[in-house]
Design an enzyme around this catalytic site. Structure first.
Site, short mmCIF file in Angstrom:
data_model
loop_
_atom_site.label_atom_id
_atom_site.label_comp_id
_atom_site.label_asym_id
_atom_site.label_seq_id
_atom_site.Cartn_x
_atom_site.Cartn_y
_atom_site.Cartn_z
N CYS A 1 61.26 11.73 9.81
CA CYS A 1 60.94 13.10 9.44
C CYS A 1 60.87 13.25 7.92
O CYS A 1 61.67 12.64 7.20
CB CYS A 1 61.98 14.08 9.99
SG CYS A 1 61.98 14.23 11.79
N TYR B 1 37.28 9.31 26.85
CA TYR B 1 38.61 8.90 26.41
C TYR B 1 39.64 9.67 27.24
O TYR B 1 40.53 10.33 26.72
CB TYR B 1 38.82 9.16 24.92
CG TYR B 1 37.89 8.38 24.01
CD1 TYR B 1 38.21 7.08 23.62
CD2 TYR B 1 36.72 8.96 23.53
CE1 TYR B 1 37.37 6.37 22.77
CE2 TYR B 1 35.88 8.25 22.68
CZ TYR B 1 36.21 6.97 22.30
OH TYR B 1 35.38 6.26 21.47
N CYS C 1 43.85 13.51 17.03
CA CYS C 1 45.12 13.31 16.34
C CYS C 1 44.89 12.98 14.88
O CYS C 1 45.84 12.66 14.16
CB CYS C 1 45.92 12.20 17.02
SG CYS C 1 45.08 10.59 17.01
#
Length: 424
Positions: A81, A288, A382
């Site tokens: 993170c 996909y 993404c």
């Protein structure tokens, strides 16, 4: 030919005081002269050390009102993170603005909707790196920030509590995997409706793989932890029950290492958005398709032809059709959509096409969609940069990018995903 000289960091000088003027694209604060300071926020006055354009934060002298206490004890050391110190609202607005800027670089102007934001403790999959520990338990965790060292984690506040609770058992599971000195296992762990599915990579296989004794220990420890399945390099090492997930009306048995959206909430939000945009279609192409994240929901609207390069995923999708009666019809094929995209001629009777490619995007398939007569295209991505490239191809062919839904399912990272709707 002269060898290139190895990169050497700029020599470190004494600590300096800096004012953070903006936030950079990777979540670092930026001071005058293009100096980057991680874990700082716009408007802060900080003390930093190091040399060159990238420094290290020593102290926050004057904090931003947007600074919050990070919830994870490993934050700042763990490389997972980057933004736990930033309040949620400005953090999410920054991600949406980065998406807008990325689209603008391709001269794309569209409506950017309010983002879907995954809450803490919602991720259903993580990858734990394991290192040799004791005979009873390995060390396991995430890569350290800017290092190959391991942060041996005890908690992970982005992950589902079921995954967090399993960390001690996963450390025990990994202990027998170090027979070969080159083994560096990673435990790719997914929380499914029937239990944890663990796919292990990085076990040295050239020497013949694990011994029978080590495999027996893996199976025994998997049984102790009540895992659903353990695979090593895709081969089953332990199976109590098939890992299954529900995708719309279907129940899918996952092949080893199968891709799923990181959080169920994001999957539901994206699927609902895709389905709403596909309403009214009679023939749909799902390109996909994976194991059917969108396929089964789309098949409740019209007939679907699904395609993906992963034959195992397509097989799982096909096998799951029997669990979802009432669909309008699904055909599926394993097909490399880079080398052999679905051609414009094959899309003649298609009303809506959905594509959800890997990070590299869908340049070849986008070119065929641009040539086709498909009335509406829905892109899931993404990677905003490759999405913007592919969107430019569609827009140049007469499509309009109507709206984009940002999706923040990789909480406290710099990563943002999206779904975009195009129409002629």
């Amino acid at each position: 030919m002269r060898r290139p000289r190895p990169h050497r960091p700029a020599p470190a000088g004494p600590p300096v005081e800096l004012f953070i003027e903006a936030m950079g694209g990777e979540g670092d604060g930026v001071a005058a002269g293009g100096v980057y300071v991680p874990f700082s926020l716009q408007g802060e006055r900080v003390r930093a050390t190091g040399g060159g354009e990238r420094r290290e934060l020593l102290e926050v002298l004057q904090a931003s009102p947007d600074r919050v206490t990070p919830p994870c004890p490993h934050f700042g050391v763990c490389g997972g993170c980057a933004l736990q110190h930033w309040a949620h609202a400005p953090y999410l607005a920054w991600k949406a603005e980065r998406l807008r800027v990325t689209l603008a670089r391709q001269h794309l102007d569209t409506e950017i909707l309010p983002a879907y934001a995954a809450p803490p403790e919602s991720r259903r999959r993580f990858a734990l790196h394991a290192r040799r520990g004791s005979r009873e338990a390995a060390r396991a965790g995430y890569k350290a920030r800017k290092s190959w060292d391991l942060v041996d984690v005890a908690v992970c506040p982005i992950s589902d509590r079921g995954l967090q609770a399993a960390i001690p058992a996963l450390k025990r599971l990994a202990a027998p995997l170090f027979e070969h000195p080159k083994s560096a296992p990673t435990l790719h762990t997914t929380l499914t409706a029937t239990g944890l599915d663990v796919d292990i990579s990085g076990v040295e296989a050239k020497s013949g793989g694990l011994s029978a004794d080590a495999r027996m220990q893996v199976a025994e420890r998997a049984a102790e932890a009540d895992l659903a399945r353990v695979t090593i390099g895709g081969e089953v090492a332990y199976l109590a029950r098939m890992p299954q997930v529900r995708l719309g009306p279907a129940v899918v048995s996952l092949p080893p290492g199968a891709f799923l959206q990181a959080t169920p909430g994001a999957e539901a939000a994206m699927s609902a958005f895709v389905a709403e945009a596909a309403q009214g279609a009679s023939r749909i192409a799902d390109l996909y398709c994976g194991v059917g994240t969108f396929t089964f929901r789309l098949a409740q609207i019209g007939q679907v032809h699904a395609a993906d390069f992963a034959a195992e995923a397509v097989g799982a999708l096909t096998s799951a059709l029997a669990s979802a009666p009432g669909l309008h019809g699904v055909t599926a094929e394993a097909r490399d959509l880079v080398r052999r995209p679905v051609l414009a001629e094959e899309l003649k009777k298609t009303d809506v096409a959905v594509f959800d490619p890997p990070r590299a995007g869908a340049a070849e398939q986008a070119a065929e969609l641009a040539r086709s007569g498909v009335a509406r295209v829905i892109g899931v991505s993404c990677n905003p940069a490759t999405f913007a490239r592919d969107a430019r191809t569609l827009v140049d062919a007469g499509f309009r990018l109507e709206r984009v839904l940002p999706v923040d399912q990789f909480l406290w990272s710099t990563h943002i995903e999206l779904v975009g709707v195009f129409s002629r």
